[in-house]
Scaffold this motif. Sequence first.
Motif, PDB file in Angstrom:
ATOM      1  N   UNK A  80       0.855  -1.180   0.000  1.00 25.44           N
ATOM      2  CA  UNK A  80       0.000   0.000   0.000  1.00 25.44           C
ATOM      3  C   UNK A  80       0.899   1.242   0.000  1.00 25.44           C
ATOM      4  N   UNK A  81       1.484   1.547  -1.165  1.00 20.86           N
ATOM      5  CA  UNK A  81       2.442   2.658  -1.183  1.00 20.86           C
ATOM      6  C   UNK A  81       1.767   4.012  -1.018  1.00 20.86           C
ATOM      7  N   UNK A  82       2.494   4.900  -0.374  1.00 15.49           N
ATOM      8  CA  UNK A  82       2.052   6.288  -0.300  1.00 15.49           C
ATOM      9  C   UNK A  82       2.225   6.953  -1.660  1.00 15.49           C
ATOM     10  N   UNK A  83       3.151   6.405  -2.456  1.00 12.89           N
ATOM     11  CA  UNK A  83       3.418   6.957  -3.784  1.00 12.89           C
ATOM     12  C   UNK A  83       3.867   5.828  -4.708  1.00 12.89           C
ATOM     13  N   UNK A  84       3.333   5.825  -5.933  1.00 11.59           N
ATOM     14  CA  UNK A  84       3.763   4.904  -6.986  1.00 11.59           C
ATOM     15  C   UNK A  84       4.376   5.754  -8.092  1.00 11.59           C
ATOM     16  N   UNK A  85       5.655   5.519  -8.371  1.00 12.85           N
ATOM     17  CA  UNK A  85       6.388   6.288  -9.376  1.00 12.85           C
ATOM     18  C   UNK A  85       6.619   5.414 -10.597  1.00 12.85           C
ATOM     19  N   UNK A  86       6.303   5.925 -11.768  1.00 10.20           N
ATOM     20  CA  UNK A  86       6.585   5.255 -13.031  1.00 10.20           C
ATOM     21  C   UNK A  86       7.765   5.969 -13.675  1.00 10.20           C
ATOM     22  N   UNK A  87       8.753   5.181 -14.128  1.00 12.55           N
ATOM     23  CA  UNK A  87       9.933   5.792 -14.740  1.00 12.55           C
ATOM     24  C   UNK A  87      10.340   5.026 -15.993  1.00 12.55           C
ATOM     25  N   UNK A  88      11.120   5.689 -16.845  1.00 16.29           N
ATOM     26  CA  UNK A  88      11.627   5.068 -18.065  1.00 16.29           C
ATOM     27  C   UNK A  88      13.149   5.071 -18.125  1.00 16.29           C
ATOM     28  N   UNK A  97       4.782  10.418 -10.611  1.00 17.85           N
ATOM     29  CA  UNK A  97       5.028  11.812 -10.262  1.00 17.85           C
ATOM     30  C   UNK A  97       6.464  12.033  -9.780  1.00 17.85           C
ATOM     31  N   UNK A  98       6.803  13.289  -9.572  1.00 16.38           N
ATOM     32  CA  UNK A  98       8.143  13.711  -9.200  1.00 16.38           C
ATOM     33  C   UNK A  98       8.457  13.276  -7.772  1.00 16.38           C
ATOM     34  N   UNK A  99       9.375  12.320  -7.628  1.00 16.98           N
ATOM     35  CA  UNK A  99       9.728  11.779  -6.317  1.00 16.98           C
ATOM     36  C   UNK A  99      10.330  12.843  -5.406  1.00 16.98           C
TER      37      UNK A  99
END
Length: 187
Positions: A80-88, A97-99
């Motif tokens: 249950x993340x507080x934030x999910x970041x997608x990166x390439x 979003x911007x970590x």
Amino acid sequence: MDLTPDTALVVIDVQQGFDDASFWGRRDNPDAEQHIGLLLDAWQASGRPVVVVQHTSVSSAPLLADAPGHALKPVVADARPALLVDKQVNSAFYGTPDLHAWLTAAGIRQLVLCGIQTNMCVETTARMAGNLGYDVVLPLDATHTFDLAGPDGTVLRAEDLARATATNLHGGGFARVVTTAEVLALA
């Protein structure tokens, strides 16, 4: 070493596509996912923030957005993340979003990093975090990588690459390289 009550656990690229040995080759540290799971359990039990980072490749078939390998491994899938970041790219700081903006807004200055690959996305994220002034802790046994060929064709073993990452990060002042057990003793 102390951990603050708001220390974020950043779980990097723990995706099913990294199980494709025909693509990646031989890996080290078969216990990495178990250690990642222990860290996730401790963070979620403590209420500290968890950030999950997922790599969406534009060239590596197992991690393409529409590939089955893009999915998170079971050890992370129910987090249950507080934030999910997608990166390439390699660094979690160049994702959406911007970590860095999220961490700054939350007042978080300490990070525990784990995930895949030790000498690629984990190391790059740790270096950037260190350069951005974060206090970075890296339980090396909660990461893994693969054998890798250099420009002259010489293949370095995954264990040697992980050891080099530990030396670069710890010796270079980017992170404190520790074990999962050391982190859990403080969590």
